[in-house]
Scaffold this active site. Structure first.
Site, short mmCIF file in Angstrom:
data_model
loop_
_atom_site.label_atom_id
_atom_site.label_comp_id
_atom_site.label_asym_id
_atom_site.label_seq_id
_atom_site.Cartn_x
_atom_site.Cartn_y
_atom_site.Cartn_z
N ASP A 37 0.81 -1.22 0.00
CA ASP A 37 0.00 0.00 0.00
C ASP A 37 0.85 1.27 0.00
OD1 ASP A 37 -2.36 -1.38 0.03
OD2 ASP A 37 -2.68 -1.22 2.19
N LYS A 59 -3.50 3.59 -2.42
CA LYS A 59 -4.63 4.50 -2.58
C LYS A 59 -4.23 5.83 -1.95
CE LYS A 59 -7.63 0.53 -1.85
NZ LYS A 59 -8.62 -0.10 -0.96
N MET A 173 -7.85 8.96 8.85
CA MET A 173 -8.26 9.39 7.51
C MET A 173 -9.33 10.47 7.56
SD MET A 173 -8.53 5.55 5.89
CE MET A 173 -9.60 4.99 7.24
#
Length: 505
Positions: A37, A59, A173
């Site tokens: 990731d 991402k 996030m």
């Protein structure tokens, strides 16, 4: 399906590679495929075998290299090829990492798997910002919350009313949704004076922290220029940052330093700089290769004819003993010789072979210093074997000869400029560099050769850090003045000089 295929979901931790688990490292060392990731530190990939296949599925800011469904299928595909697959996920696989969704697909296809937990950023990032998420004087409750729910949800499942009554809240996030988070916490009764912190790139040298209250945090974040990835901490424990802030107060924190040593020798300098808080870029300007000739082998078989053996570098020690042992010889071949070394690093290198140096310069760890140390001894008629690089200064052998010694030079290695480092140098200079370290004249010469090939020029503000006077003179030959020079010509001395210099700033 090949029954040997297996998937390991491994938590990469919060960013600092030192917080990676031993089990995770062991799995990377035998991985055939690594699917990783955006938040997994790329330095962890250095543990992998050379033939390992790397697949990036990161991402970033809503832009997905692969949709989650495709990542799930990729895991199944690689496992069905009979591969040992490591799915390397930032933080912990099960804490907002969608690890559960990936396992559901593996279970559906009958793929064997294991889960290796990682240290979650929800605890580690606040700790690196000097914020303990619990403290008996402040709170014994902690909630970990996603600040970025699935986009297809019509209503939020976050119970802000319940959260407003808890002690410490950690949002993942959530930078983009920070206004929404603050609004709802205030709406549900959280005091506007509640301390709050937002930490970007936590546990890494890029860490940046905005601190305030629920009333001010939006403006604080804007002033600091904080963007994702970041962790939001809300609660009274944030007050402790004033006393507990240990990471961001390190002497070289916020400095990006380029080191030019060989890849094999860079670790000692890198560790020392990182322990002082620096972000380190490695661009090896030297590649070292052993030299073995008929003369080398003849010398190895006749070491007993010498009175002294002299080592002027760690590389000299390394390749000398590698060659010695390959000739089916051992340390008894040196039993009649006295040993001289140029400085502490070389002294440590021979100590690894359970040998002690008979002569080490007291302070000046250069050829001049070693030559001066030899002047206190009677070398008339003595036979000296000088183990060194193919290309080196002649000051030491000439000085020993002047004292009446018979000197035999044994070139045991040569230094080359790595071609691949041109691209690495360009990449390193794509962001601001605060300092470049030079540990030998060869690193200087090759650095400027690479700089020319890369078509780069040095910024005026760049600090040129030299390990000693000989290296400094080489920097001057290229038209630059060294910004600083180590008082002790060693790696610790160089790091101390950098700390002193930036401390003054």
């Amino acid at each position: 399906m090949n029954k040997n295929g297996k998937v390991y979901l491994v938590g990469a931790g919060p960013g600092d590679p030192g917080l990676f688990t031993l089990k995770g490292k062991a799995l990377l060392e035998r991985a055939e495929v690594v699917i990783y990731d955006y938040l997994a530190n790329p330095d962890l990939l250095k543990f992998c075998p050379e033939n390992c296949e790397f697949i990036y599925v990161g991402k970033k800011g809503g832009a997905h290299t692969l949709p989650q469904e495709e990542i799930n299928k990729l895991l199944v595909k690689k496992a069905m090829e009979g591969k040992c697959v490591v799915r390397l996920k930032g933080g912990d696989p099960f804490l907002f990492g969608r690890g559960g969704e990936e396992i559901e697909e593996l279970v559906k296809e009958g793929i064997p798997f294991e889960v290796v937990s990682g240290i979650t950023s929800g605890i580690a990032v606040p700790a690196y910002a000097g914020i303990p998420v619990t403290h008996r004087d402040y709170t014994s409750t902690l909630a970990l919350i996603t600040g970025h729910e699935a986009e297809d949800k019509e209503e939020s499942k976050i119970n802000f009313k319940a959260l407003s009554k808890l002690g410490t809240l950690v949002f993942f996030m959530g930078v983009k949704n920070l206004p929404y988070i603050v609004e709802n916490l205030l709406k549900e009764g959280k005091s506007s004076d509640t301390p709050c912190a937002v930490i970007q790139w936590g546990t890494t040298p890029k860490q940046k922290t905005a601190q305030g209250t629920l009333a001010t945090i939006l403006e604080d974040v804007k002033k600091k220029g904080i963007t994702a990835p970041a962790i939001i901490v809300v609660g009274e424990v944030v007050k402790l940052r004033a006393k507990f802030n240990w990471f961001e107060t390190k002497p070289l924190f916020g400095k990006r330093i380029l080191i030019t040593r060989t890849r094999e020798q860079a670790s000692k300098l890198r560790i020392a700089l990182e322990e002082s808080g620096a972000e380190v870029c490695e661009v090896p300007t030297i590649e070292v290769r052993p030299l073995i000739s008929d003369k080398t082998l003849e010398v190895m078989q006749n070491l007993g004819r010498y009175d002294w053996i002299v080592f002027t570098s760690e590389n000299g020690v390394r390749y000398f003993f590698e060659t010695l042992f390959k000739q089916n010889l051992d340390l008894r071949a040196l039993s009649k010789l006295k040993i001289a070394v140029i400085g502490p690093a070389t002294f440590e290198a021979i100590n690894k072979f359970y040998l002690k140096a008979d002569l080490v310069p007291e302070k000046n760890y250069t050829q001049e210093g070693l030559a001066e140390a030899f002047k206190k001894l009677d070398l008339h008629g003595k036979k000296v074997l000088l183990v060194r690089a193919k290309v080196a200064r002649e000051l030491l052998p000439e000085s020993l000869k002047a004292q009446g010694a018979e000197v035999n030079i044994l070139p045991i290695y040569e230094t080359l400029c790595p071609e691949a480092s041109t691209a690495k140098l360009k990449e390193a200079f794509s962001e601001k560099i605060d300092a470049v370290t030079f540990t030998s004249s060869s690193t200087v010469e090759n650095f400027f050769a690479l700089l020319k090939k890369a078509g780069l020029t040095l910024p005026e503000s760049l600090v040129l850090a030299s390990i000693g006077p000989i290296t400094s003179e080489t920097i001057k030959k290229f038209g630059y003045e060294p910004t600083l020079e180590a008082k002790e010509y060693t790696i610790p001395g160089l790091v101390s000089a950098l700390i002193d210099f930036f401390g003054r700033g």
